[in-house]
Scaffold this motif. Structure first.
Motif, PDB file in Angstrom:
ATOM      1  N   LYS A 119     -52.620  14.324  43.702  1.00 15.77           N
ATOM      2  CA  LYS A 119     -51.387  13.943  44.387  1.00 15.77           C
ATOM      3  C   LYS A 119     -51.403  12.459  44.738  1.00 15.77           C
ATOM      4  CE  LYS A 119     -47.462  14.790  46.422  1.00 15.77           C
ATOM      5  NZ  LYS A 119     -46.259  15.122  45.628  1.00 15.77           N
ATOM      6  N   LYS A 120     -52.548  11.966  45.189  1.00 13.97           N
ATOM      7  CA  LYS A 120     -52.666  10.551  45.541  1.00 13.97           C
ATOM      8  C   LYS A 120     -52.490   9.673  44.310  1.00 13.97           C
ATOM      9  CE  LYS A 120     -55.825   7.275  47.742  1.00 13.97           C
ATOM     10  NZ  LYS A 120     -57.168   7.065  48.328  1.00 13.97           N
ATOM     11  N   LEU A 121     -53.107  10.073  43.175  1.00 10.88           N
ATOM     12  CA  LEU A 121     -52.945   9.320  41.929  1.00 10.88           C
ATOM     13  C   LEU A 121     -51.494   9.310  41.481  1.00 10.88           C
ATOM     14  CD1 LEU A 121     -56.095  10.452  39.892  1.00 10.88           C
ATOM     15  CD2 LEU A 121     -55.650   8.183  40.840  1.00 10.88           C
ATOM     16  N   GLU A 122     -50.832  10.465  41.618  1.00  5.29           N
ATOM     17  CA  GLU A 122     -49.424  10.564  41.232  1.00  5.29           C
ATOM     18  C   GLU A 122     -48.574   9.606  42.067  1.00  5.29           C
ATOM     19  OE1 GLU A 122     -45.843  13.910  40.936  1.00  5.29           O
ATOM     20  OE2 GLU A 122     -47.685  14.321  42.052  1.00  5.29           O
ATOM     21  N   GLU A 123     -48.826   9.570  43.360  1.00  9.00           N
ATOM     22  CA  GLU A 123     -48.053   8.683  44.236  1.00  9.00           C
ATOM     23  C   GLU A 123     -48.282   7.221  43.879  1.00  9.00           C
ATOM     24  OE1 GLU A 123     -49.334   9.795  48.108  1.00  9.00           O
ATOM     25  OE2 GLU A 123     -48.102  11.624  48.196  1.00  9.00           O
ATOM     26  N   GLU A 124     -49.539   6.857  43.567  1.00  9.10           N
ATOM     27  CA  GLU A 124     -49.847   5.473  43.206  1.00  9.10           C
ATOM     28  C   GLU A 124     -49.174   5.091  41.888  1.00  9.10           C
ATOM     29  OE1 GLU A 124     -54.072   5.316  43.123  1.00  9.10           O
ATOM     30  OE2 GLU A 124     -54.307   5.219  45.315  1.00  9.10           O
ATOM     31  N   LEU A 181     -49.160   2.531  32.094  1.00 11.63           N
ATOM     32  CA  LEU A 181     -50.019   3.599  32.625  1.00 11.63           C
ATOM     33  C   LEU A 181     -50.225   4.677  31.571  1.00 11.63           C
ATOM     34  CD1 LEU A 181     -48.384   4.012  36.153  1.00 11.63           C
ATOM     35  CD2 LEU A 181     -50.490   2.794  35.597  1.00 11.63           C
ATOM     36  N   SER A 182     -51.483   5.023  31.329  1.00 11.95           N
ATOM     37  CA  SER A 182     -51.769   6.157  30.445  1.00 11.95           C
ATOM     38  C   SER A 182     -51.641   7.440  31.258  1.00 11.95           C
ATOM     39  CB  SER A 182     -53.179   6.049  29.876  1.00 11.95           C
ATOM     40  OG  SER A 182     -54.143   5.996  30.908  1.00 11.95           O
ATOM     41  N   PRO A 183     -51.238   8.533  30.651  1.00  7.36           N
ATOM     42  CA  PRO A 183     -51.041   9.784  31.409  1.00  7.36           C
ATOM     43  C   PRO A 183     -52.377  10.298  31.965  1.00  7.36           C
ATOM     44  CG  PRO A 183     -50.856  10.177  29.051  1.00  7.36           C
ATOM     45  CD  PRO A 183     -50.909   8.699  29.232  1.00  7.36           C
TER      46      PRO A 183
END
Length: 323
Positions: free
Chosen positions: A69-74, A131-133
């Motif tokens: 979730k933190k990576l997604e937000e960033e 950004l790579s997935p």
């Protein structure tokens, strides 16, 4: 002769064989109780281990979800800022387009001469962050490895044993006849004024002798091996007994406890609330039997202990008659 033989056979059955098998059955029932308790503990331990691993696995899952979730937000924040920047530039371009169109419509030369091109500024697009997935690489753990990590269940050790011999008719006759004159087997000098209690050591053929708050250990030849002295102000010793491993146990009426003595070190094993221990003895299975009474001496009972665990309680001769 035939009637006498039949009578002797009947007496042996009544007084030797039947009581002997009753004792065997009682010991087996006691062992079954202990075995049932052990199997219950195994099941509880398995359940507890499963609950623990479920909780730990849930923590790992939650930690990974939080990190994802933190990576997604960033990542979305980075892309969102770039979109916002591009929209701002596009809005500026659209504003210039309208200004140029108005200028073209008016065709006023002095304004055309003052016009400065902005196109060059927009031709160089600012650098973007690509950004790579994200991905999650799962580790498939073989079931056998998971089982080993969970724990190991060992089987019960099964071995054939020879139970103690059942008394024969010969023993019965000898007991019936008895000794007319007491036979002195051995004489030891204990150094004690009064030998109040004696308990034999099954393995070494020696014994423990107690007088007051002093317990002495002797070998088979009568040599003194050890002396254990209890503090009179804190101990009021009632009875002693010895297990097969030569560990001495004594009941303490004042402290309401059962204690062990090994290498002259006293260790309190069991304490009682509202009951005072009296006589104790050891059983053939290695258990300890403790008789006890209430302070007002109105109730009595016997506890069987395996280690520090009470495995049997006897307080009534039948459903209503107290000991």
């Amino acid at each position: 002769m035939l009637l006498e033989k039949l009578r002797e056979e009947t007496e042996e059955l009544q007084h030797c064989l039947a009581p002997g098998y009753e004792i065997l059955i009682s010991d087996l029932e006691h062992k079954r109780t202990l075995q049932e308790r052990s199997h219950k503990e195994v099941r509880e331990n398995i359940t507890e281990q499963g609950t623990y691993l479920h909780q730990e696995l849930e923590k790992i899952i939650q930690r990974h979800l939080n990190e994802a979730k933190k990576l997604e937000e960033e990542d979305l924040s980075i892309i969102g800022k770039q979109i916002s920047d591009m929209k701002s530039i596009l809005s500026e371009i659209q504003k210039i387009i309208k200004e140029n169109e108005n200028l073209l419509k008016t065709k006023i030369i002095k304004y055309v001469l003052k016009h400065e091109s902005e196109n060059e500024r927009f031709r160089e697009v600012q650098k973007l962050i690509e950004l790579s997935p994200p991905s999650f690489v799962s580790q498939r753990v073989p079931q056998e490895t998971l089982s080993q990590l969970f724990g190991v269940l060992t089987c019960s050790v099964r071995r054939e044993i020879c139970p103690y011999p059942i008394p024969s008719a010969t023993n019965l006759r000898s007991k019936r006849e008895g000794l007319k004159v007491p036979e002195i087997i051995r004489t030891w000098k204990t150094g004690l004024k009064v030998s109040q209690k004696i308990s034999c050591c099954l393995e070494s053929d020696g014994c423990y002798v107690r007088s007051g708050n002093t317990i002495k250990q002797f070998n088979a030849a009568g040599k003194e091996l050890s002396v254990t002295k209890l503090k009179s102000e804190s101990h009021f010793l009632i009875d002693i007994t010895v297990l097969k491993n030569n560990t001495l146990f004594f009941s303490d009426n004042r402290d309401r406890s059962v204690n062990s003595v090994k290498d002259n070190k006293i260790k309190t094993l069991i304490t009682f609330d509202g009951w005072k221990p009296l006589a104790i003895c050891s059983s053939s299975t290695g258990a300890i039997l403790v008789s006890m009474q209430t302070d007002d001496e109105t109730q009595s009972k016997v506890f069987r202990y395996s280690g520090t665990t009470a495995s049997q309680e006897i307080q009534y001769k039948d459903s209503s008659t107290p000991l």
